[in-house]
Design an enzyme around this catalytic site. Structure first.
Site, PDB file in Angstrom:
ATOM      1  N   GLU A   1     -15.357 -38.293   8.402  1.00 22.46           N
ATOM      2  CA  GLU A   1     -16.052 -37.899   9.880  1.00 22.46           C
ATOM      3  C   GLU A   1     -16.525 -39.476  10.605  1.00 22.46           C
ATOM      4  O   GLU A   1     -16.766 -39.465  11.876  1.00 22.46           O
ATOM      5  CB  GLU A   1     -16.954 -37.865   9.796  1.00 22.46           C
ATOM      6  CG  GLU A   1     -17.777 -36.218   8.643  1.00 22.46           C
ATOM      7  CD  GLU A   1     -17.124 -34.928   9.729  1.00 22.46           C
ATOM      8  OE1 GLU A   1     -17.519 -35.293  11.240  1.00 22.46           O
ATOM      9  OE2 GLU A   1     -17.190 -34.066  10.036  1.00 22.46           O
TER      10      GLU A   1
ATOM     11  N   ASN B   1     -15.234 -40.706  14.781  1.00 22.11           N
ATOM     12  CA  ASN B   1     -16.470 -41.254  15.173  1.00 22.11           C
ATOM     13  C   ASN B   1     -16.241 -42.293  15.592  1.00 22.11           C
ATOM     14  O   ASN B   1     -16.067 -42.758  17.055  1.00 22.11           O
ATOM     15  CB  ASN B   1     -17.306 -42.116  14.778  1.00 22.11           C
ATOM     16  CG  ASN B   1     -18.382 -39.552  14.771  1.00 22.11           C
ATOM     17  OD1 ASN B   1     -18.034 -38.624  15.292  1.00 22.11           O
ATOM     18  ND2 ASN B   1     -19.558 -39.528  14.095  1.00 22.11           N
TER      19      ASN B   1
ATOM     20  N   ARG C   1     -17.496 -30.267  20.683  1.00 19.95           N
ATOM     21  CA  ARG C   1     -17.853 -31.081  19.980  1.00 19.95           C
ATOM     22  C   ARG C   1     -19.200 -31.048  18.873  1.00 19.95           C
ATOM     23  O   ARG C   1     -19.770 -29.950  20.203  1.00 19.95           O
ATOM     24  CB  ARG C   1     -17.914 -32.724  20.038  1.00 19.95           C
ATOM     25  CG  ARG C   1     -16.762 -33.144  20.210  1.00 19.95           C
ATOM     26  CD  ARG C   1     -16.427 -34.843  19.372  1.00 19.95           C
ATOM     27  NE  ARG C   1     -15.494 -34.332  17.487  1.00 19.95           N
ATOM     28  CZ  ARG C   1     -14.405 -34.430  17.471  1.00 19.95           C
ATOM     29  NH1 ARG C   1     -13.348 -34.250  18.300  1.00 19.95           N
ATOM     30  NH2 ARG C   1     -14.393 -33.479  16.815  1.00 19.95           N
TER      31      ARG C   1
HETATM   32  N1  LIG Z   1     -19.129 -45.082  16.148  1.00 20.23           N
HETATM   33  C1  LIG Z   1     -19.400 -44.328  17.151  1.00 20.23           C
HETATM   34  N2  LIG Z   1     -19.311 -45.205  18.538  1.00 20.23           N
HETATM   35  C2  LIG Z   1     -20.147 -44.842  18.916  1.00 20.23           C
HETATM   36  N3  LIG Z   1     -21.264 -43.516  19.679  1.00 20.23           N
HETATM   37  C3  LIG Z   1     -21.286 -42.983  18.128  1.00 20.23           C
HETATM   38  C4  LIG Z   1     -20.468 -43.155  17.007  1.00 20.23           C
HETATM   39  N4  LIG Z   1     -20.653 -42.378  16.046  1.00 20.23           N
HETATM   40  C5  LIG Z   1     -20.943 -41.415  16.640  1.00 20.23           C
HETATM   41  N5  LIG Z   1     -21.782 -42.282  18.198  1.00 20.23           N
HETATM   42  C6  LIG Z   1     -22.169 -40.924  19.088  1.00 20.23           C
HETATM   43  O1  LIG Z   1     -23.278 -40.037  18.531  1.00 20.23           O
HETATM   44  C7  LIG Z   1     -23.150 -38.799  18.449  1.00 20.23           C
HETATM   45  C8  LIG Z   1     -23.489 -37.800  17.044  1.00 20.23           C
HETATM   46  O2  LIG Z   1     -22.417 -38.138  16.689  1.00 20.23           O
HETATM   47  P1  LIG Z   1     -21.142 -37.204  15.438  1.00 20.23           P
HETATM   48  O3  LIG Z   1     -19.993 -36.973  14.789  1.00 20.23           O
HETATM   49  O4  LIG Z   1     -23.224 -36.263  14.416  1.00 20.23           O
HETATM   50  O5  LIG Z   1     -21.261 -36.128  16.555  1.00 20.23           O
HETATM   51  P2  LIG Z   1     -19.980 -35.656  16.840  1.00 20.23           P
HETATM   52  O6  LIG Z   1     -19.002 -36.865  16.935  1.00 20.23           O
HETATM   53  O7  LIG Z   1     -20.475 -35.469  19.177  1.00 20.23           O
HETATM   54  O8  LIG Z   1     -19.541 -34.526  16.997  1.00 20.23           O
HETATM   55  P3  LIG Z   1     -18.849 -33.653  16.032  1.00 20.23           P
HETATM   56  O9  LIG Z   1     -18.881 -34.926  14.620  1.00 20.23           O
HETATM   57  O10 LIG Z   1     -18.985 -32.763  15.008  1.00 20.23           O
HETATM   58  O11 LIG Z   1     -17.559 -33.201  16.385  1.00 20.23           O
HETATM   59  C9  LIG Z   1     -21.186 -38.804  19.472  1.00 20.23           C
HETATM   60  O12 LIG Z   1     -21.327 -37.456  20.069  1.00 20.23           O
HETATM   61  C10 LIG Z   1     -21.424 -40.146  19.966  1.00 20.23           C
HETATM   62  O13 LIG Z   1     -22.069 -40.091  20.787  1.00 20.23           O
HETATM   63 MG   LIG Z   2     -18.510 -36.738  14.940  1.00 15.60          MG
END
Ligand SMILES: Nc1ncnc2c1ncn2[C@@H]1O[C@H](COP(=O)(O)OP(=O)(O)OP(=O)(O)O)[C@@H](O)[C@H]1O
Ligand SMILES: [Mg+2]
Lengths: 145, 112
Positions: A50, A54, A110
């Protein structure tokens, strides 16, 4: 309380999606020295996947000039500290980003569950981020005795 | 060690069954999504069944893949169900409460 570090490793790689599986296996292999249960290993793999995903897709928008940095510490009391860092775009509102089902991704593919999974599969999750500088996710996992 | 993702398709009576094996992450989900969507578009099934018994790893990208196909099937007036999810995949589905939206069935003995 600061825990004594018994062993440590660093790992870095370009923000290419093919490295997601490499990263989770590299970290879980390093953690194997503590003889975790199958379930604990699976938790670690999923949480690392995860955080790394990200960093690659949100932090760097899949620009493979970006480098993802991982540091893993094996500490006393069977405690693992896993840091995943990117020097990407950063997160404007960390609280919002960590809300279950929130996704800043426009593709609609996502579910916004990544942070919730990291939270559930580890014992502690903290996120540090600054716009334009990047994001560091720190996860602590305490293994059963 | 690293376990590629493969899909086997079986179509009959407007039911498309996809048996998935390997690991679903963001990297592997991308190609699979296109492949499944191509099948949905050409076969127009009324029911899409995703068999996850041989999924050895699944993270939120797998969840996104399943929820995305669920939405696509519903748009066409069809339905989707997941069968026999392996332990790890089942945990991720449950955590996201996706099991409240998407029917999950066990047609075989759980091996855990
Ligand atoms: N390393 C990062 N840099 C920039 N933005 C981030 C980062 N990690 C998370 N985010 C932001 O936080 C949001 C939520 O992250 P999360 O992992 O919970 O959900 P997601 O990646 O959108 O979906 P999923 O993980 O369920 O596929 C992301 O959509 C993004 O906008
Ligand atoms: Mg994610």
């Amino acid at each position: 309380m600061k825990k004594k570090v018994l062993n440590e490793t660093d790992l870095s790689f370009p923000a290419k999606s093919v490295n997601e599986s490499f990263a989770r296996y590299a970290v879980s292999s390093f953690c194997a020295q503590l003889d975790p249960t199958i379930e604990e290993l699976s938790d670690i793999r999923t949480a690392v996947s995860e955080a790394v995903t990200n960093a690659i897709i949100h932090g760097y928008k899949e620009d493979c000039n970006g480098i993802v940095y991982i540091n893993v510490k094996v500490c006393e009391d069977r405690t693992l500290i896993i840091k995943v860092r990117d020097k990407g775009c950063g997160i404007a509102d960390i609280q919002l980003a960590m809300t279950p089902l929130y996704s800043g991704d426009p593709s609609g593919e996502r579910g916004g569950m990544g942070f919730s999974i990291m939270e559930t599969f580890t014992d502690d999750l903290s996120v540090c981020s600054s716009i334009g500088k990047g994001t560091t996710v720190t996860m602590i996992k305490r293994l059963s005795d | 060690m690293m376990n590629v993702l493969t899909a086997k398709y079986d179509f009959s009576d407007k039911l498309l069954k996809v048996v998935l094996s390997g690991e679903i992450d963001h990297h592997s989900a991308r190609a699979l999504r296109e492949e499944i969507d191509t099948k949905i578009n050409s076969l127009m099934p009324e029911m899409l069944v995703l068999d996850l018994k041989n999924i050895s790893f699944m993270d939120s990208s797998g969840l996104g893949l399943i929820l995305g196909r669920y939405t696509k099937m519903k748009e066409h007036g069809g339905a989707l169900k997941v069968i026999n999810p392996a332990a790890g995949a089942a945990r991720v589905l449950k955590l996201a409460a996706a099991d409240k939206v998407i029917p999950i069935e066990w047609t075989e003995e759980k091996n855990q």
